[in-house]
Motif scaffolding. Structure first.
Motif, short mmCIF file in Angstrom:
data_model
loop_
_atom_site.label_atom_id
_atom_site.label_comp_id
_atom_site.label_asym_id
_atom_site.label_seq_id
_atom_site.Cartn_x
_atom_site.Cartn_y
_atom_site.Cartn_z
N VAL A 12 0.85 -1.20 0.00
CA VAL A 12 0.00 0.00 0.00
C VAL A 12 0.88 1.24 0.00
N CYS A 13 2.00 1.17 -0.72
CA CYS A 13 2.99 2.25 -0.71
C CYS A 13 2.37 3.58 -1.13
N ASP A 14 2.57 4.60 -0.31
CA ASP A 14 2.02 5.93 -0.59
C ASP A 14 3.11 6.99 -0.72
N GLU A 15 4.32 6.58 -1.11
CA GLU A 15 5.43 7.52 -1.23
C GLU A 15 5.76 7.78 -2.70
N TYR A 16 5.84 9.06 -3.04
CA TYR A 16 6.10 9.45 -4.43
C TYR A 16 7.49 9.03 -4.90
N ASP A 17 8.49 9.08 -4.02
CA ASP A 17 9.85 8.77 -4.46
C ASP A 17 10.04 7.27 -4.70
N VAL A 18 9.33 6.43 -3.94
CA VAL A 18 9.38 5.00 -4.22
C VAL A 18 8.71 4.70 -5.55
N ALA A 19 7.56 5.35 -5.80
CA ALA A 19 6.88 5.18 -7.09
C ALA A 19 7.80 5.60 -8.24
N GLU A 20 8.50 6.71 -8.06
CA GLU A 20 9.41 7.16 -9.13
C GLU A 20 10.53 6.17 -9.36
N GLN A 21 11.10 5.65 -8.28
CA GLN A 21 12.17 4.65 -8.44
C GLN A 21 11.65 3.43 -9.19
N LEU A 22 10.44 2.99 -8.86
CA LEU A 22 9.92 1.78 -9.46
C LEU A 22 9.61 1.96 -10.95
N VAL A 23 9.04 3.10 -11.33
CA VAL A 23 8.72 3.26 -12.75
C VAL A 23 9.98 3.51 -13.58
N ARG A 24 11.06 3.93 -12.95
CA ARG A 24 12.31 4.17 -13.68
C ARG A 24 13.26 2.97 -13.65
N ALA A 25 13.02 2.01 -12.73
CA ALA A 25 13.98 0.94 -12.48
C ALA A 25 13.84 -0.19 -13.50
N THR A 26 14.40 0.02 -14.69
CA THR A 26 14.32 -1.02 -15.72
C THR A 26 15.06 -2.28 -15.31
N ASP A 27 16.14 -2.13 -14.55
CA ASP A 27 16.88 -3.31 -14.09
C ASP A 27 16.03 -4.14 -13.14
N LEU A 28 15.27 -3.47 -12.28
CA LEU A 28 14.42 -4.18 -11.33
C LEU A 28 13.27 -4.85 -12.06
N ASP A 29 12.72 -4.17 -13.06
CA ASP A 29 11.65 -4.75 -13.87
C ASP A 29 12.14 -6.02 -14.56
N GLU A 30 13.34 -5.96 -15.12
CA GLU A 30 13.91 -7.12 -15.80
C GLU A 30 14.16 -8.26 -14.82
N ALA A 31 14.65 -7.91 -13.62
CA ALA A 31 14.91 -8.94 -12.61
C ALA A 31 13.61 -9.62 -12.18
N ALA A 32 12.53 -8.83 -12.04
CA ALA A 32 11.25 -9.40 -11.64
C ALA A 32 10.71 -10.32 -12.73
N ARG A 33 10.83 -9.90 -13.99
CA ARG A 33 10.36 -10.74 -15.10
C ARG A 33 11.15 -12.05 -15.17
N THR A 34 12.46 -11.93 -14.98
CA THR A 34 13.31 -13.13 -15.01
C THR A 34 12.93 -14.10 -13.90
N ALA A 35 12.61 -13.53 -12.72
CA ALA A 35 12.25 -14.37 -11.57
C ALA A 35 10.80 -14.83 -11.61
N GLY A 36 10.02 -14.32 -12.58
CA GLY A 36 8.60 -14.68 -12.65
C GLY A 36 7.80 -14.10 -11.52
N VAL A 37 8.22 -12.91 -11.05
CA VAL A 37 7.60 -12.27 -9.89
C VAL A 37 6.79 -11.06 -10.34
N THR A 38 5.59 -10.93 -9.78
CA THR A 38 4.76 -9.74 -10.01
C THR A 38 4.85 -8.83 -8.80
N VAL A 39 5.13 -7.55 -9.04
CA VAL A 39 5.18 -6.54 -7.99
C VAL A 39 4.05 -5.54 -8.23
N ILE A 40 3.12 -5.46 -7.29
CA ILE A 40 2.00 -4.52 -7.39
C ILE A 40 2.11 -3.57 -6.20
#
Length: 309
Positions: free
Chosen positions: A98-126
């Motif tokens: 239930v993250c309500d922090e703007y800076d965490v949201a910004e990191q997540l939408v910019r973090a292509t490396d993290l997105d790739e790691a999640a896809r590789t691991a078959g993990v969904t982050v909501i």
């Protein structure tokens, strides 16, 4: 399925009580720094308790390893959100918060490396699956999809003034309403001053009032701006209904009380100290203002665009 709920606080407790009777899991674990609180909640929902420290990556991994899904309600998220998300991806565990922090949201939408790691691991982050953000974001998306084209979505929050929201939420609010925050403006994420660019917002019954609301650091602007096609602007604004509360909170920054960095020789930052002071009887009394008697919190989401010409 094994479900781990991180935190035994108010939000985590409500989620645990909602999920427990649905039979969606074979094993439910409640994990918190305070093992006594975790045990009390676990007993009430038929789960088991574990102790973990959100500031220790090894402790995070130890409690979520082997889980299918982890729900994270440990705040403030600007300190604890990203380490827990990274641990979940490393451990191959699906993640919701239930993250309500703007800076965490910004990191997540910019973090292509993290997105790739999640896809590789078959993990969904909501992330941001609460009321605001969450319901507010869904309403913004629905409004945009109701138009032929949308160029802006603006979220405005008006809340009756409250000193003690709990030390964690106090700290989140001080973080969201001080310094430079982020909004989606002219097609990109930009820094703007909290409380800046105040604009009027009118609320109908039972509020029947018009307020002036300035910029707030909150995820909706970043996520809507990033993921709704064609948007040029997505903003979040905030006000206490009581103008005296707005003036008091803006004075906190002028006095240096929202500084997130500990002063020399002191164990906590001015912001952490103020957040904790606000959660005491002395703080509630000393920082009170005359109440407006408004009936509750109101959220307004406005999409601007074109339909049928």
């Amino acid at each position: 399925m094994k479900l781990v709920i991180l935190s035994a606080g108010s939000i985590a407790g409500k989620v645990a009580h909602l999920l427990a009777p649905l039979g969606l899991h074979d094993e439910l674990v409640i994990a918190d720094l305070d093992l006594t609180k975790a045990d009390a909640l676990a007993r009430s929902v038929g789960g088991t308790a574990a102790r973990f420290d959100a500031s220790d990556p090894a402790s995070i991994r130890s409690v979520i390893t082997g889980a299918d899904v982890v729900f994270n309600a440990v705040g403030p998220f600007y300190r604890f959100g990203m380490p827990i998300i990274r641990a979940a991806i490393e451990c191959g565990v699906h993640y919701v918060d239930v993250c309500d922090e703007y800076d965490v949201a910004e990191q997540l939408v910019r973090a292509t490396d993290l997105d790739e790691a999640a896809r590789t691991a078959g993990v969904t982050v909501i992330f941001g699956m609460g009321y605001a953000p969450g319901i507010t974001s869904l309403i913004g998306r629905w409004a945009a999809e109701s138009l032929d084209s949308t160029h802006s979505i603006d979220v405005t929050m008006a809340i009756p003034y409250l000193v003690n929201m709990g030390a964690t939420i106090n700290e989140h609010m001080l973080h969201s309403m001080s310094g430079d925050v982020r909004q989606f403006i002219d097609g990109e994420i930009r820094p703007v001053p909290a409380w800046g660019d105040p604009r009027p917002a009118t609320f109908g019954p039972p509020f029947d009032t018009t307020v002036q609301a300035g910029y707030m650091g909150h995820p909706e602007g970043i996520t809507l701006g990033t993921y709704v096609p064609g948007l040029r602007n997505a903003t979040v604004r905030f006000t206490w209904f009581e103008q005296a509360g707005n003036e008091l909170w803006q004075s906190f920054e002028r006095l240096g009380l929202t500084d997130p960095n500990p002063l020399a020789g002191l164990p906590v930052s001015p912001r952490e100290y103020l957040a904790r002071f606000m959660a005491t009887p002395e703080g509630e009394k000393g920082l009170a203002v005359e109440p407006s008697r408004m009936p509750g919190t109101v959220m307004q989401i406005v999409a601007d665009g074109e339909i049928g010409g």
